[in-house]
Scaffold this active site. Structure first.
Site, PDB file in Angstrom:
ATOM      1  N   LYS A  98       0.853  -1.189   0.000  1.00  0.00           N
ATOM      2  CA  LYS A  98       0.000   0.000   0.000  1.00  0.00           C
ATOM      3  C   LYS A  98       0.897   1.250   0.000  1.00  0.00           C
ATOM      4  CE  LYS A  98      -4.417   1.201   2.160  1.00  0.00           C
ATOM      5  NZ  LYS A  98      -5.086   1.610   0.945  1.00  0.00           N
TER       6      LYS A  98
HETATM    7  N1  PMP Z   1      -6.566  -2.218  -3.511  1.00  0.00           N
HETATM    8  C1  PMP Z   1      -6.058  -1.006  -3.249  1.00  0.00           C
HETATM    9  C2  PMP Z   1      -5.086  -0.426  -4.206  1.00  0.00           C
HETATM   10  C3  PMP Z   1      -6.454  -0.300  -2.096  1.00  0.00           C
HETATM   11  O1  PMP Z   1      -5.963   0.911  -1.839  1.00  0.00           O
HETATM   12  C4  PMP Z   1      -7.401  -0.883  -1.219  1.00  0.00           C
HETATM   13  C5  PMP Z   1      -7.867  -0.147   0.005  1.00  0.00           C
HETATM   14  N2  PMP Z   1      -7.083  -0.421   1.111  1.00  0.00           N
HETATM   15  C6  PMP Z   1      -7.900  -2.162  -1.534  1.00  0.00           C
HETATM   16  C7  PMP Z   1      -7.456  -2.801  -2.685  1.00  0.00           C
HETATM   17  C8  PMP Z   1      -8.818  -2.887  -0.590  1.00  0.00           C
HETATM   18  O2  PMP Z   1      -8.076  -3.448   0.448  1.00  0.00           O
HETATM   19  P1  PMP Z   1      -8.621  -3.609   1.920  1.00  0.00           P
HETATM   20  O3  PMP Z   1      -9.799  -4.488   1.829  1.00  0.00           O
HETATM   21  O4  PMP Z   1      -7.519  -4.235   2.676  1.00  0.00           O
HETATM   22  O5  PMP Z   1      -8.992  -2.258   2.408  1.00  0.00           O
END
Ligand code: PMP
Length: 302
Positions: A152
């Protein structure tokens, strides 16, 4: 609002970095996104899967030569303290941010310049629509071998922002990324599920996407609680066009049904039955209505 920064609780206005900061100049950092939900009786705020979020941040830190101020338990406690100090009694989003906070010129990953920040804000819906129209982006997802998607990383959100800009300019609500190899990767900040002939499919986290916590949650809820069939495998672009149902998911997006892909309507054009079931169950879980999933919730006030 009160913000945490490097051992201090500061007013938002005082939690700042220099214009010379490497994190700002080169996108050198990573972050998380954690939600808290107000309970039905409005007496409690449940933080959803705090432990999993902090663990993912710990992994990101390891990859990017960054240091968190403590172990999973200590960092989790800082999240809870932030909500208490801000007297939060509503749906909330927390943003833990871990950056290379040095003002030196060259982009060097130096663990000793780590800064850790957490701030929060009220949040109801991240995508404010019941069902959305998406397009396949002309931008490809940044490769894990270029900027590791599972961390991230702050810098990679330029990739997301370019895709969203293009989608908005063309009248869509969200963009879907393909990998350089042409496989379905993820949305700008969401993972992807499709349903074909009653089976749920989602691409693995090796398709240059984040190791998603909502995605993993939904796989468990769908298979263990709802008795649905799930298969993790690569998806081709045109499979999205012929899906019976499709939805995006994420901490922000929660479960967001998709109505059309590149202007091709899915199923009968409404929100599919399976998507509705998953969406309802997810909302029940995050609001503490499902006893055997209560271990995913950390109460802020109780
Ligand atoms: N992909 C990206 C690029 C994101 O920024 C997010 C948001 N965190 C997600 C997928 C979804 O991930 P999560 O369920 O862990 O929030």
């Amino acid at each position: 609002m009160v913000t945490y920064m490097d051992g201090k609780w500061l007013d938002d206005a005082d939690a700042t970095v220099s214009v010379r900061c490497r994190a700002l100049n080169y996108g050198m950092g990573c972050f998380g996104g954690v939600r808290g939900y107000l309970s039905d009786d409005e007496k409690e705020v449940f933080v959803f899967r705090l432990d999993a979020h902090v663990r993912r941040l710990q992994h990101s830190a390891k990859i990017l030569h960054l240091r968190l101020p403590g172990d999973v338990d200590e960092v989790s406690k800082l999240h809870l303290e932030l909500l208490r100090r801000n007297d939060v009694h509503h749906d909330v989003y927390m943003r833990p941010l871990l950056i290379h906070n040095s003002n030196e010129l060259a982009p060097v990953l130096d663990i000793d310049s780590s800064s850790f920040i957490i701030y929060c804000m009220p949040l109801k819906r991240y995508i404010d629509k019941d069902a959305i129209d998406v397009c396949i982006s002309s931008w490809r997802r940044v490769r894990d071998n270029a900027i590791p998607s599972r961390t991230k990383p702050t810098g990679a959100y330029l990739n997301s922002a370019l895709a969203r800009r293009e989608a908005f300019d063309n009248g869509f609500d969200e963009a879907i990324f393909l990998t350089e190899g042409g496989k379905v990767s993820e949305g700008s900040a969401e993972h992807i599920f499709i349903i074909r002939d009653g089976v749920l499919f989602s691409p693995p986290s090796t398709e240059d996407n984040l190791d998603g916590i909502t995605r993993r949650t939904l796989i468990q809820l769908a298979t263990e609680d709802l008795g649905l069939k799930f298969e993790e495998r690569s998806l081709g672009r045109s499979e999205l066009y012929v899906a019976d149902e499709m939805f995006l998911c994420g901490t922000g997006a929660q479960v967001t049904p998709v109505r059309t892909v590149d202007r091709r309507p899915l199923g009968d054009g409404g929100v599919g039955e399976t998507t509705k079931k998953i969406q309802t169950h997810f909302q029940d879980v995050v609001h503490g209505r499902v006893e055997h999933r209560r271990n995913w919730l950390t109460p802020v006030w109780g």
